[in-house]
Write a protein that holds these residues in place. Structure first.
Motif, PDB file in Angstrom:
ATOM      1  N   GLN A 140       6.600  60.206   4.515  1.00 44.56           N
ATOM      2  CA  GLN A 140       6.919  59.154   5.479  1.00 44.56           C
ATOM      3  C   GLN A 140       8.404  59.018   5.759  1.00 44.56           C
ATOM      4  N   LYS A 141       9.207  59.138   4.709  1.00 43.99           N
ATOM      5  CA  LYS A 141      10.638  58.917   4.873  1.00 43.99           C
ATOM      6  C   LYS A 141      11.240  59.926   5.851  1.00 43.99           C
ATOM      7  N   GLN A 142      10.884  61.204   5.648  1.00 38.87           N
ATOM      8  CA  GLN A 142      11.456  62.234   6.515  1.00 38.87           C
ATOM      9  C   GLN A 142      10.943  62.087   7.948  1.00 38.87           C
ATOM     10  N   ALA A 143       9.674  61.744   8.099  1.00 31.38           N
ATOM     11  CA  ALA A 143       9.116  61.561   9.441  1.00 31.38           C
ATOM     12  C   ALA A 143       9.802  60.393  10.158  1.00 31.38           C
ATOM     13  N   ASN A 144      10.036  59.315   9.427  1.00 37.11           N
ATOM     14  CA  ASN A 144      10.731  58.170  10.021  1.00 37.11           C
ATOM     15  C   ASN A 144      12.155  58.531  10.416  1.00 37.11           C
ATOM     16  N   GLN A 145      12.792  59.305   9.557  1.00 36.46           N
ATOM     17  CA  GLN A 145      14.160  59.733   9.815  1.00 36.46           C
ATOM     18  C   GLN A 145      14.228  60.558  11.099  1.00 36.46           C
ATOM     19  N   LEU A 146      13.300  61.508  11.231  1.00 34.64           N
ATOM     20  CA  LEU A 146      13.282  62.358  12.432  1.00 34.64           C
ATOM     21  C   LEU A 146      12.945  61.542  13.677  1.00 34.64           C
ATOM     22  N   THR A 147      12.033  60.588  13.541  1.00 35.44           N
ATOM     23  CA  THR A 147      11.680  59.737  14.679  1.00 35.44           C
ATOM     24  C   THR A 147      12.916  58.966  15.152  1.00 35.44           C
ATOM     25  N   LYS A 148      13.670  58.443  14.195  1.00 34.17           N
ATOM     26  CA  LYS A 148      14.896  57.704  14.534  1.00 34.17           C
ATOM     27  C   LYS A 148      15.895  58.606  15.251  1.00 34.17           C
ATOM     28  N   GLU A 149      16.053  59.824  14.719  1.00 36.48           N
ATOM     29  CA  GLU A 149      16.950  60.816  15.330  1.00 36.48           C
ATOM     30  C   GLU A 149      16.539  61.081  16.778  1.00 36.48           C
ATOM     31  N   ILE A 150      15.264  61.361  16.963  1.00 36.87           N
ATOM     32  CA  ILE A 150      14.748  61.722  18.283  1.00 36.87           C
ATOM     33  C   ILE A 150      15.013  60.592  19.274  1.00 36.87           C
ATOM     34  N   PHE A 151      14.762  59.359  18.859  1.00 37.90           N
ATOM     35  CA  PHE A 151      14.946  58.267  19.809  1.00 37.90           C
ATOM     36  C   PHE A 151      16.396  57.876  20.006  1.00 37.90           C
ATOM     37  N   GLY A 152      17.235  58.191  19.025  1.00 37.35           N
ATOM     38  CA  GLY A 152      18.681  58.045  19.243  1.00 37.35           C
ATOM     39  C   GLY A 152      19.127  58.999  20.345  1.00 37.35           C
ATOM     40  N   HIS A 153      18.618  60.229  20.301  1.00 32.63           N
ATOM     41  CA  HIS A 153      18.981  61.215  21.339  1.00 32.63           C
ATOM     42  C   HIS A 153      18.413  60.810  22.695  1.00 32.63           C
ATOM     43  N   PHE A 154      17.199  60.308  22.718  1.00 31.10           N
ATOM     44  CA  PHE A 154      16.609  59.850  23.986  1.00 31.10           C
ATOM     45  C   PHE A 154      17.482  58.749  24.610  1.00 31.10           C
ATOM     46  N   GLU A 155      17.926  57.823  23.764  1.00 32.67           N
ATOM     47  CA  GLU A 155      18.738  56.718  24.284  1.00 32.67           C
ATOM     48  C   GLU A 155      20.078  57.203  24.812  1.00 32.67           C
ATOM     49  N   ARG A 156      20.726  58.105  24.047  1.00 32.72           N
ATOM     50  CA  ARG A 156      22.022  58.625  24.506  1.00 32.72           C
ATOM     51  C   ARG A 156      21.860  59.512  25.731  1.00 32.72           C
ATOM     52  N   LEU A 157      20.725  60.226  25.780  1.00 31.65           N
ATOM     53  CA  LEU A 157      20.442  61.051  26.958  1.00 31.65           C
ATOM     54  C   LEU A 157      20.266  60.161  28.193  1.00 31.65           C
ATOM     55  N   ASP A 158      19.595  59.061  28.027  1.00 31.72           N
ATOM     56  CA  ASP A 158      19.385  58.146  29.153  1.00 31.72           C
ATOM     57  C   ASP A 158      20.720  57.617  29.675  1.00 31.72           C
ATOM     58  N   VAL A 159      21.614  57.263  28.749  1.00 31.77           N
ATOM     59  CA  VAL A 159      22.948  56.799  29.150  1.00 31.77           C
ATOM     60  C   VAL A 159      23.687  57.921  29.886  1.00 31.77           C
ATOM     61  N   ALA A 160      23.608  59.142  29.359  1.00 28.92           N
ATOM     62  CA  ALA A 160      24.279  60.280  29.995  1.00 28.92           C
ATOM     63  C   ALA A 160      23.742  60.520  31.409  1.00 28.92           C
ATOM     64  N   LEU A 161      22.433  60.361  31.578  1.00 22.31           N
ATOM     65  CA  LEU A 161      21.831  60.560  32.901  1.00 22.31           C
ATOM     66  C   LEU A 161      22.276  59.462  33.865  1.00 22.31           C
ATOM     67  N   LYS A 162      22.336  58.257  33.349  1.00 20.22           N
ATOM     68  CA  LYS A 162      22.762  57.123  34.173  1.00 20.22           C
ATOM     69  C   LYS A 162      24.213  57.328  34.634  1.00 20.22           C
ATOM     70  N   ASP A 163      25.041  57.850  33.721  1.00 18.76           N
ATOM     71  CA  ASP A 163      26.457  58.106  34.033  1.00 18.76           C
ATOM     72  C   ASP A 163      26.659  59.438  34.745  1.00 18.76           C
ATOM     73  N   ARG A 164      25.599  60.168  34.956  1.00 20.63           N
ATOM     74  CA  ARG A 164      25.659  61.499  35.577  1.00 20.63           C
ATOM     75  C   ARG A 164      26.619  62.432  34.837  1.00 20.63           C
ATOM     76  N   ASN A 165      26.536  62.361  33.528  1.00 21.27           N
ATOM     77  CA  ASN A 165      27.409  63.158  32.672  1.00 21.27           C
ATOM     78  C   ASN A 165      26.635  64.403  32.226  1.00 21.27           C
ATOM     79  N   THR A 166      26.805  65.495  32.967  1.00 22.04           N
ATOM     80  CA  THR A 166      26.016  66.705  32.725  1.00 22.04           C
ATOM     81  C   THR A 166      26.200  67.276  31.320  1.00 22.04           C
ATOM     82  N   SER A 167      27.461  67.379  30.858  1.00 17.97           N
ATOM     83  CA  SER A 167      27.661  68.034  29.561  1.00 17.97           C
ATOM     84  C   SER A 167      27.080  67.194  28.426  1.00 17.97           C
ATOM     85  N   LEU A 168      27.232  65.869  28.503  1.00 14.13           N
ATOM     86  CA  LEU A 168      26.635  65.010  27.474  1.00 14.13           C
ATOM     87  C   LEU A 168      25.105  65.081  27.539  1.00 14.13           C
ATOM     88  N   ALA A 169      24.574  65.085  28.753  1.00 12.21           N
ATOM     89  CA  ALA A 169      23.117  65.171  28.917  1.00 12.21           C
ATOM     90  C   ALA A 169      22.596  66.468  28.303  1.00 12.21           C
TER      91      ALA A 169
END
Ligand code: ZN
Length: 149
Positions: free
Chosen positions: A98-127
């Motif tokens: 469970q611990k590792q799965a939770n850790q990976l889930t957190k990682e994945i959604f951290g990237h989704f959130e930062r990706l969304d910000v990058a898309l909103k800012d139209r920042n290609t390299s960050l996206a």
């Protein structure tokens, strides 16, 4: 000499009975492998996650085309829904996983959130860098899941 031996054998009996009394019940309560039934139960969470994974190349294409609108609606819509599936799946895994799965889930959604910000800012390299990290964590999550075979 014979007295020492009898003391030793008494200790041995005590230790053995102690081991016997604590072993079986507790140990069998915490499974350490997945049964076929358990893996089947997990599929209802695994399926939407693997479906979402198949959309990753589409997302990659949108980012490459700088199609910000479609990229964002993809991650907020179909891909956004897998957060719950991943959380539910993690809860249903064996305690040791469970611990590792939770850790990976957190990682994945951290990237989704930062990706969304990058898309909103139209920042290609960050996206693009967030997409790459997202994909590798997503791969790790799928590799980590128990397999039927
Ligand atoms: Zn990561």
């Amino acid at each position: 000499m014979s007295r020492l031996r009898s003391i030793l054998s008494l200790i041995l009996v005590l230790v053995t009975s102690l081991l016997v009394s604590c072993s079986s019940p507790q140990v069998s309560k915490i499974p350490t492998t997945y049964s076929v039934e358990k893996i089947e139960q997990l599929q209802r969470f695994v399926e939407p996650i693997t479906e979402a994974y198949k959309k990753m190349p589409v997302l990659q294409g949108y980012i490459a085309e700088k199609n910000w609108v479609d990229a964002r609606s993809l991650i907020q819509g179909p891909l956004g829904q897998i957060r719950q599936n991943m959380a539910q799946l993690s809860r249903d895994l064996l305690p040791k996983d469970q611990k590792q799965a939770n850790q990976l889930t957190k990682e994945i959604f951290g990237h989704f959130e930062r990706l969304d910000v990058a898309l909103k800012d139209r920042n290609t390299s960050l996206a693009q860098s967030q997409f790459r990290d997202l994909l590798s964590d997503f791969d790790a999550f799928l590799d980590f899941l128990p397999k039927a075979s």
